[in-house]
Design a protein around this motif. Sequence first.
Motif, mmCIF file in Angstrom:
data_model
loop_
_atom_site.group_PDB
_atom_site.id
_atom_site.type_symbol
_atom_site.label_atom_id
_atom_site.label_comp_id
_atom_site.label_asym_id
_atom_site.label_seq_id
_atom_site.Cartn_x
_atom_site.Cartn_y
_atom_site.Cartn_z
ATOM 1 N N LEU A 101 0.901 -1.010 -0.117
ATOM 2 C CA LEU A 101 -0.478 0.081 -0.243
ATOM 3 C C LEU A 101 0.587 1.432 -0.636
ATOM 4 O O LEU A 101 0.846 2.169 -0.218
ATOM 5 C CB LEU A 101 -1.036 0.122 1.671
ATOM 6 N N ILE A 102 1.941 1.111 0.570
ATOM 7 C CA ILE A 102 2.702 2.129 0.905
ATOM 8 C C ILE A 102 2.793 2.407 -0.192
ATOM 9 O O ILE A 102 3.613 3.368 -1.307
ATOM 10 C CB ILE A 102 3.884 1.967 1.933
ATOM 11 N N LEU A 103 3.584 1.573 -1.132
ATOM 12 C CA LEU A 103 4.359 1.576 -2.371
ATOM 13 C C LEU A 103 3.376 1.979 -3.670
ATOM 14 O O LEU A 103 3.810 2.567 -4.219
ATOM 15 C CB LEU A 103 4.624 0.009 -3.305
ATOM 16 N N ILE A 104 2.105 1.424 -3.816
ATOM 17 C CA ILE A 104 0.584 2.417 -4.269
ATOM 18 C C ILE A 104 1.136 3.804 -4.634
ATOM 19 O O ILE A 104 1.402 4.841 -5.293
ATOM 20 C CB ILE A 104 -0.375 1.711 -4.560
ATOM 21 N N PHE A 105 1.204 4.377 -2.978
ATOM 22 C CA PHE A 105 1.208 5.775 -2.378
ATOM 23 C C PHE A 105 2.516 6.083 -3.278
ATOM 24 O O PHE A 105 1.620 7.233 -3.432
ATOM 25 C CB PHE A 105 0.463 5.733 -0.958
#
Length: 558
Positions: free
Chosen positions: A76-80
């Motif tokens: 999720l951090i990577l997508i954001f």
Amino acid sequence: MAEAGGSLLEQLKSCIVWSWTYLWTLWFFLMLFLVYILRVPLKINDNLSTVSMFLNTLTPKFYVALTGTSSLISGLILIFEWWYFRKYGTSFIEQVSVSHLRPLLGGVDSTAPSNSTSNNGDTDSNRQSVSECKVWRNPLNLFRGAEYNRYTWVTGREPLTYYDMNLSAQDHQTFFTCETDHLRPADASKKDLMQKAWRERNPQARISAAHEALELNECATAYILLAEEEATTIVEAERLFKQALKAGEVCYRRSQQLQHHGAQYEAQHRRDTNVLVYIKRRLAMCSRKLGRTREAVKMMRDLMKEFPLLSMFNIHENLLEALLELQAYADVQAVLAKYDDISLPKSATICYTAALLKARAVSDKFSPEAASRRGLSTAEMNAVEAIHRAVEFNPHVPKYLLEMKSLILPPEHILKRGDSEAIAYAFFHLQHWKRVEGALNLLHCTWEGTFRMIPYPLEKGHLFYPYPICTETADRELLPSFHEVSVYPKKELPFFILFTAGLCSFTAMLALLTHQFPELMGVFAKAFLSTLFAPLNFVMEKVESILPSSLWHQLTRI
């Protein structure tokens, strides 16, 4: 006394910052030594043994859930981070670290000037940056009603951004309104209506205001608005512009006779001149779009002779495009000789048209294999240098000319050296490059060689100033959201995106392996942890052999 106390406080603060900056390793080892000394009263060994027993009782399902959750969170951090980087061109974590954490840790804020000398230097650089990132009116902009709106009807997409249309509204208010309009009682009411029309956001409200102004009296600017926004065909727009020309010439002749009677009349004459020039240029563009290219060329030449000082409209760029359509290359060269001057501002049209003319002389016989064997001739070298010059000025254009990126409708405003200017140029001039045999082949073989001459384009240019860093931000405001803005120089992925991508992949792999081979992964984890803590256990044993076991009791007695 107060000054001495303040200086002492500043010195103390600087010492603390210095200690945290350079002596953090000493602080770290001191804390480790203190923990070691206090290991008996704090019962660290007992707590570690308890934790070890707890970890041994955990089942493999717990580790699967732990690694899976870690993989999900890092994903999720990577997508954001990826979304934030594509939208704003920087890493969110890096930006927060630099903006908020660095000042707390004693770092120097790079945005704050250190002294008056740097203030002066920053002011000069800011002025240069502002001038480089100035937004210009697109001299070849399309008609809203006859072209932009038709695109919206067919695709359902808006080709113009609100920022772009707002700039156009400001231009219209600047060119077509005057502070002294109230001095003409007969025209005051319709001028008020048109001032409101230019400020309106709703297109239907603008069109209604223009019709109301025409009901009162003939109004050139009202016809302009209707031709730009209500006319659904170029033929209809041309008819309205011809009516605007009649009304505009009447106002122009009347203000021309009174221009020397005072500053207010001079302002009115300046406004009427802008209106007349705008109408004649758009009429010439209508003729060009309707296939009457020779008539359009004559109208543009007459307009440039009649109003030679109004260079802000860049009518010569319209003339260059029309002459290229006629394949009148000698006339194109004559226009370039006048406007491709070192003292005049450059544009993609000027630079790339000059490159096209030089490429035309050699492109039909150019072969990269033959050139690599025998070397470049003088004419070929001149063509390559002209291409390198054009690419350095605007590096976004070749991808559109070579059809490596899809074109969209050009905006009403462009940023020189930016992606918006590249789109506006390629939209109208791609056909002229295709018409010259071998020109695109020569461009394809040589354009990337420009970047070897300017390895650091943001710091130093070759023939032009360094490439401005503000183009990406301005182009994102000018171009629609469905278009992928071209960025130069290409930005590398931030460290935190690579880090989160690696962390997500690693934890996902651990979760999968733990779920498939729980016993084997348990053995591997124990072996890994024992290997990891082996140096620490070795150091602890050495320290225990050197220090007396009753050191804590001796310290308590002291």
